[in-house]
Design an enzyme around this catalytic site. Sequence first.
Site, short mmCIF file in Angstrom:
data_model
loop_
_atom_site.label_atom_id
_atom_site.label_comp_id
_atom_site.label_asym_id
_atom_site.label_seq_id
_atom_site.Cartn_x
_atom_site.Cartn_y
_atom_site.Cartn_z
N GLY A 1 9.60 -2.79 -4.77
CA GLY A 1 9.47 -3.75 -5.87
C GLY A 1 10.11 -3.23 -7.15
N GLU B 1 4.95 -9.26 -5.96
CA GLU B 1 3.59 -9.11 -5.42
C GLU B 1 3.60 -7.84 -4.59
OE1 GLU B 1 1.05 -11.03 -6.06
OE2 GLU B 1 2.09 -12.71 -7.00
N CYS C 1 -2.47 -6.67 2.16
CA CYS C 1 -2.36 -6.14 0.80
C CYS C 1 -3.73 -6.11 0.14
CB CYS C 1 -1.39 -6.95 -0.02
SG CYS C 1 -1.70 -8.71 0.12
N GLU D 1 -1.89 3.91 -1.53
CA GLU D 1 -1.98 2.85 -0.52
C GLU D 1 -1.55 3.41 0.84
OE1 GLU D 1 0.92 -0.41 -0.34
OE2 GLU D 1 -0.76 -1.79 -0.23
#
Length: 494
Positions: A234, A251, A285, A384
């Site tokens: 991103g 996102e 997510c 993550e």
Amino acid sequence: MASVERVGLFIGGRWENPPAARRFETVNPATREPLASFVAGTAADVDRAVTAAVQAFPAWKATPAPKRGSILLNAARILAERKERIGRVVTREMGKVISEGLGDVQEGVDFLQYMAGEGRRLFGETVPSELRHKFCLTVRQPKGVVACITPWNFPTAIPNWKMAAALISGNTVVFKPASSTALCGTEVVRVYEDAGVPPGVLNMVTGSGGVVGEAILDDPRVRMVSFTGGVETGRQVYVRSAQTLKKVHLELGGKNPILLMEDADLGLALDGVLFGAFGTSGQRCTATSRLIVHEKVYDEFLGRLVERLGRFTVGDPLDLSTGMGPVASADQEKKILEYIDLGRSEATLRYGGTKLTGGVYDRGYFLAPTIFETRHGTRISKEEIFGPVLSVIKVGSYDEAVRVANDVEYGLSSSIYTRDVNRAFRAVDDLEAGITYVNAPTIGAEVQLPFGGVKNTGNGGREAGTAAIEEFTEVKTVYVDFSAKLQKAQIDTE
Ligand code: NAP
């Protein structure tokens, strides 16, 4: 090896399958069987797709929005008719269990229906003027050609979220699906084609992010890119798009916590944690990747969680009794196993922590659901992982739970289990996240509400709901002076 379907590029309303093109295949992560073959698109393919979208734009913009809506309603009907088949494609290409594969498709049906209705709204505002005989309003206009670049974890739902919102707003689209779920992306495009979306209004170029994705970002005719994926990608998308001053809608990732308070309904929370952490093999997510537990219920809850996991089935995702399928790819498996190794060195492994072997497991990418007990601050508790790995953190109070919850770079989803209504509303205020659930896990978005996050989860945009319309349109402000004389704002003050 059985020959697989050879899917082409979709440009200007035609499927193109150049015989000399380089190709890639997608594979079933439960069996490693190839599913279909795709064109590895080039910058020249992107150029033709953008040209087709540019050419189709004026007529699509001029098509009344309710008419655009009726085409999307057709798409909703066709997608619903194909739900069983496409749901199986989702499961076979990405590995989520079949109930979730069908849910992925249903989310598209719901969103297409919702966006079809937006064709009769697309509201602007009327606002009083400071001058007499002057009428002020706003209208929404499309941006032009928009790009939709999507990940593999919701391989039909996310393309539908983006494309339906883009199309109802009057934009034309160049779509690049994730390479590992290109067949799911193809199935979505076929639905729109069969629903009557005119040639050039929706184009799909398959191929790698580095080639197709970057060619899209570099093209100045693409006025917006709506991107869902990892934070690092991103960031690259954002920086690269700055050269052409595109609008960028990002996102990105999450590290979503459930706060389990000492007064919670533990049985309810148990179901929620299991679904939130291990649904879709933790590859949502919004997946629950941190469980922050009050010390008064810590031992009891963890004991019950481990006991339930002992009865949790991992296996064939097409089997209705399976709780968790494989992870989505060899790359995913490798990355998650690296995090599990890291966890072993910095935390206490409480459950799982292995690659599963024997029988069906040897054919695919199957991992045991995994629980680490850890203190806040370890890498596994902050980064993550995007897999079936839950970090459990003990805290002594609500305030500490909030501090821990907020001390990560992400802010997508969050949840609190408590019976105290005051504390529930305080959590809504206190948690730094785009979404807060009360007495429900961190997953389970509904299409009529905005979806997105704060901090490094994005750059301030929202998907779904009417917020999606705001993303995909420009606001034009209109002043109509019917006084028949020159009136000057801020100067004619009488
Ligand atoms: P990814 O590796 O970032 O890829 C996402 C998309 O970007 C793919 O289509 C990829 O193409 C493309 N891409 C890769 N490099 C690119 C580049 N340099 N320029 C332009 N496009 C490029 O993410 P992923 O592994 O597919 O998805 C997992 C991530 O998505 C997780 O971090 C998850 O949290 C996030 N996610 C966020 C949301 C949300 O709404 N916040 C929802 C779902 C997933 P290739 O497939 O060809 O590499």
